[in-house]
Design a protein around this motif. Structure first.
Motif, mmCIF file in Angstrom:
data_model
loop_
_atom_site.group_PDB
_atom_site.id
_atom_site.type_symbol
_atom_site.label_atom_id
_atom_site.label_comp_id
_atom_site.label_asym_id
_atom_site.label_seq_id
_atom_site.Cartn_x
_atom_site.Cartn_y
_atom_site.Cartn_z
ATOM 1 N N ILE A 57 0.722 -1.201 0.119
ATOM 2 C CA ILE A 57 0.113 -0.012 -0.041
ATOM 3 C C ILE A 57 0.883 1.278 -0.034
ATOM 4 C CG2 ILE A 57 -1.550 1.253 1.394
ATOM 5 C CD1 ILE A 57 -2.733 -0.826 -0.093
ATOM 6 N N ILE A 58 1.826 1.203 0.697
ATOM 7 C CA ILE A 58 2.907 2.491 0.614
ATOM 8 C C ILE A 58 3.492 2.640 -0.770
ATOM 9 C CG2 ILE A 58 5.027 3.201 1.678
ATOM 10 C CD1 ILE A 58 4.700 1.893 4.175
ATOM 11 N N GLU A 59 3.981 1.516 -1.164
ATOM 12 C CA GLU A 59 4.251 1.781 -2.599
ATOM 13 C C GLU A 59 3.189 2.503 -3.598
ATOM 14 O OE1 GLU A 59 5.354 -1.979 -3.929
ATOM 15 O OE2 GLU A 59 6.960 -2.157 -2.303
ATOM 16 N N ARG A 60 1.994 2.024 -3.536
ATOM 17 C CA ARG A 60 0.963 2.452 -4.340
ATOM 18 C C ARG A 60 0.552 4.161 -3.609
ATOM 19 N NH1 ARG A 60 -4.025 -1.514 -4.595
ATOM 20 N NH2 ARG A 60 -5.077 0.584 -5.657
ATOM 21 N N GLU A 61 0.705 4.241 -2.535
ATOM 22 C CA GLU A 61 0.329 5.692 -2.008
ATOM 23 C C GLU A 61 1.536 6.505 -2.504
ATOM 24 O OE1 GLU A 61 -1.257 8.825 0.177
ATOM 25 O OE2 GLU A 61 -2.109 6.722 -0.421
ATOM 26 N N MET A 62 2.675 6.071 -2.577
ATOM 27 C CA MET A 62 3.717 7.090 -2.987
ATOM 28 C C MET A 62 3.610 7.229 -4.519
ATOM 29 S SD MET A 62 7.190 6.182 -0.861
ATOM 30 C CE MET A 62 7.262 4.610 -1.270
ATOM 31 N N GLN A 63 3.228 6.453 -5.441
ATOM 32 C CA GLN A 63 3.010 6.774 -6.789
ATOM 33 C C GLN A 63 1.786 7.554 -6.822
ATOM 34 O OE1 GLN A 63 2.164 3.102 -8.886
ATOM 35 N NE2 GLN A 63 1.763 4.124 -10.883
ATOM 36 N N TRP A 64 0.538 7.359 -6.245
ATOM 37 C CA TRP A 64 -0.570 8.258 -6.258
ATOM 38 C C TRP A 64 0.008 9.870 -5.872
ATOM 39 C CZ3 TRP A 64 -2.789 10.937 -2.173
ATOM 40 C CH2 TRP A 64 -4.012 11.620 -2.418
ATOM 41 N N ARG A 65 0.806 9.848 -4.826
ATOM 42 C CA ARG A 65 1.204 11.324 -4.406
ATOM 43 C C ARG A 65 2.071 11.803 -5.477
ATOM 44 N NH1 ARG A 65 2.639 10.890 2.118
ATOM 45 N NH2 ARG A 65 0.727 9.955 2.847
ATOM 46 N N ARG A 66 3.063 11.135 -6.128
ATOM 47 C CA ARG A 66 3.671 11.685 -7.154
ATOM 48 C C ARG A 66 2.515 12.055 -8.337
ATOM 49 N NH1 ARG A 66 6.950 7.206 -5.968
ATOM 50 N NH2 ARG A 66 6.003 5.958 -7.679
ATOM 51 N N GLU A 67 1.775 11.351 -8.593
ATOM 52 C CA GLU A 67 0.758 11.718 -9.794
ATOM 53 C C GLU A 67 0.034 12.820 -9.553
ATOM 54 O OE1 GLU A 67 -0.970 7.964 -10.500
ATOM 55 O OE2 GLU A 67 0.564 7.073 -11.643
ATOM 56 N N ASN A 68 -0.220 13.000 -8.236
ATOM 57 C CA ASN A 68 -1.063 14.172 -8.061
ATOM 58 C C ASN A 68 -0.273 15.455 -7.298
ATOM 59 O OD1 ASN A 68 -4.229 13.207 -7.840
ATOM 60 N ND2 ASN A 68 -2.820 11.451 -7.533
ATOM 61 N N GLY A 69 0.970 15.311 -7.545
ATOM 62 C CA GLY A 69 1.722 16.453 -7.329
ATOM 63 C C GLY A 69 2.027 16.896 -5.777
ATOM 64 N N ARG A 70 1.803 15.720 -5.157
ATOM 65 C CA ARG A 70 2.129 15.704 -3.580
ATOM 66 C C ARG A 70 3.312 15.254 -3.131
ATOM 67 N NH1 ARG A 70 -3.036 15.282 -0.535
ATOM 68 N NH2 ARG A 70 -4.714 15.680 -1.919
ATOM 69 N N PRO A 71 3.701 15.654 -1.977
ATOM 70 C CA PRO A 71 5.093 15.182 -1.533
ATOM 71 C C PRO A 71 4.908 13.738 -1.214
ATOM 72 C CG PRO A 71 4.686 17.078 -0.540
ATOM 73 C CD PRO A 71 3.344 16.897 -1.179
ATOM 74 N N GLU A 72 5.784 12.680 -1.569
ATOM 75 C CA GLU A 72 5.984 11.427 -1.422
ATOM 76 C C GLU A 72 5.763 11.146 -0.013
ATOM 77 O OE1 GLU A 72 8.055 8.739 -4.474
ATOM 78 O OE2 GLU A 72 9.405 10.157 -3.889
ATOM 79 N N GLY A 73 6.519 11.485 0.954
ATOM 80 C CA GLY A 73 6.340 11.198 2.270
ATOM 81 C C GLY A 73 7.125 9.877 2.346
ATOM 82 N N PHE A 74 7.278 9.537 3.561
ATOM 83 C CA PHE A 74 7.851 8.096 3.888
ATOM 84 C C PHE A 74 9.223 8.386 3.558
ATOM 85 C CE2 PHE A 74 3.531 7.065 3.020
ATOM 86 C CZ PHE A 74 3.155 6.535 4.325
ATOM 87 N N GLY A 75 9.882 9.246 4.060
ATOM 88 C CA GLY A 75 11.256 9.617 3.826
ATOM 89 C C GLY A 75 12.224 8.576 4.603
ATOM 90 N N ALA A 76 11.816 8.073 5.784
ATOM 91 C CA ALA A 76 12.472 7.195 6.459
ATOM 92 C C ALA A 76 12.605 5.763 5.616
ATOM 93 C CB ALA A 76 12.155 6.745 7.665
ATOM 94 N N LEU A 77 11.697 5.377 5.085
ATOM 95 C CA LEU A 77 11.468 4.258 4.418
ATOM 96 C C LEU A 77 12.239 4.356 2.920
ATOM 97 C CD1 LEU A 77 10.514 1.393 3.610
ATOM 98 C CD2 LEU A 77 8.447 2.631 2.987
ATOM 99 N N ARG A 78 12.247 5.441 2.238
ATOM 100 C CA ARG A 78 12.907 5.610 1.183
ATOM 101 C C ARG A 78 14.231 5.807 1.259
ATOM 102 N NH1 ARG A 78 12.089 10.605 -0.769
ATOM 103 N NH2 ARG A 78 10.590 11.293 0.597
#
Length: 423
Positions: A57-78
């Protein structure tokens, strides 16, 4: 560089929120080295499915955020992919107790059946299956089926991965956050106590001191689920662990050596403090609605199991209905401490460090946190006397537990969770 942490967990609803809180931190705040899984809220195989689905879900969320111009978040994980390891399936001695009555048989309110599109579908389970030559191998880091995943699977038992992480890092540099039964920790400490004691501190969600238990009148779930494991881990805080280590029914775990090099630092988060950190259905609904309308995969996933949670709370606690229903954020509080431990607003009980012991033998008191409430004079020496049965008054006996009694965010912790996970 962020604080290095290990999270030992049995996900579980509030466990998932705790994991998301850690992984959504910035790399300057925290580095998650290892997520070790144990039985507890549910069977450990379901804990694994929930953890893998979370990463999905986190992977899908980060992709959704990128596609919608939002910060990816989850910096510790990345910044750092954690190892994921499977651990204890059963308690050391006691009959197994699960909390599926609250979390659902899959741990997330039946989400894998009700929302199958949000469940990881790749063949991942074999990546955690031990093989004959698993001893000493490195975690599987380069498996083709995990090229796009954000975790590193391990074939080693979780307790061995805990010891590996502590050996591979400097002493006093790793915090171990334990938010399930303490079986993995007890196994690690028994295997190699000196390596285990390299840990900076162990942060434990468990026990109840001045408030009722949540599975028996005296017992909190994690302490009750493996009372022997909890008692053994607590004993390492003592100058003389043999004074509080519990008697055992068999020879599964050896006694600790008499001359250990140091004592364990253990921060205890009992129900007394965790029950003061809550999120209400109304607060959650207000925050999640616009994200659901925007198509956030993480919002859809969390909303699905939180909906089950609030309905369960209404059934178990009459009077807490509608938007007033509140979920206590037991496990996220411990992760929040690991992230913000330098904040001077964290408060210990006035008596800390306290001699808190876990009862392992009582018919009605298994898992009870026992403290000495008598007003008695201390006794010199460490030999048991008629006036001090159990060595409660000896200055060289007993446990030394740092009990947490206040935090920087008691009134606002629900908002902290929402802000960290979704903004």
């Amino acid at each position: 560089m962020g604080k290095k942490i290990i999270i030992d967990t049995d996900p579980g609803i509030d466990d998932i929120l705790a994991l998301l809180l850690a992984l959504s931190a910035s790399p300057e705040e925290v580095e998650v080295l290892l997520i070790s899984l144990t039985f507890g809220n549910i069977e450990v195989k379901n804990c694994l499915r929930n953890a893998v689905s979370m990463f999905h879900i986190i992977e899908r969320e980060m992709q959704w955020r990128r596609e919608n111009g939002r910060p990816e978040g989850f910096g510790a994980l990345r910044a750092h992919r954690p190892i994921l390891a499977v651990g204890a399936e059963d308690p050391l001695e006691d009959q197994k107790l699960l909390a599926d009555y609250f979390h659902g048989t899959d741990g997330l309110g039946g989400i894998h059946e009700s929302h199958p599109h949000l469940t990881a579908t790749k063949a991942w389970d074999h990546l955690f299956t031990p093989t004959a030559d698993s001893e000493g191998i490195e975690p599987v880091a380069d498996c083709t089926s995990l090229d796009d995943h954000e975790f590193i699977p391990s074939k080693l038992p979780a307790y061995q991965e805990i010891l590996r992480a502590l050996r591979d890092n400097e002493p006093d540099s790793v915090t171990l956050v334990a938010v399930g039964p303490l079986t993995n920790l007890a196994l690690a400490a028994a295997e190699d106590p000196e390596t285990f004691l390299r840990v900076k501190e162990v942060v434990v969600m468990g026990g109840a001191i001045n408030t009722p238990g949540n599975v028996t009148p005296m017992g909190e779930f994690n302490a009750y689920a493996d009372a022997v494991a909890a008692a053994r881990v607590f004993a390492l805080t003592s100058p003389n662990p043999h004074t509080t280590v519990p008697p055992t029914k068999g020879d599964r775990l050896p006694p600790y050596p008499k001359n250990l090099s140091r004592q364990l630092t253990l921060r205890l988060f009992p129900l007394d403090i965790t029950l003061r950190h809550n999120i209400s259905r109304g607060q959650f609904r207000k925050a999640i609605t616009p994200l659901l309308e925007g198509g956030s995969p993480l919002a859809e996933w969390v909303d699905a199991f939180m909906g089950h949670t609030f309905r369960t709370l209404e059934r178990l606690h009459p009077g807490h209905v509608g938007d007033d229903a509140e979920l206590s954020l037991h496990d996220p509080v411990c992760v929040w401490y690991a992230i913000t431990s330098d904040d001077p607003k964290w408060v210990y009980s006035a008596k800390s460090p306290e001699d808190i012991r876990i009862d392992t033998l009582g018919q009605w008191t298994r898992g009870m946190c026992v403290v000495d409430r008598r007003n008695r004079h201390r006794i010199e020496g460490d030999d048991e006397s008629a006036s001090d049965h159990g060595l409660w008054l000896s200055g060289r006996a007993g446990n030394r537990i740092w009990r947490m009694d206040g935090s920087p965010a008691e009134e606002t912790f629900g908002a902290v969770i929402i802000d960290r996970l979704f903004k």
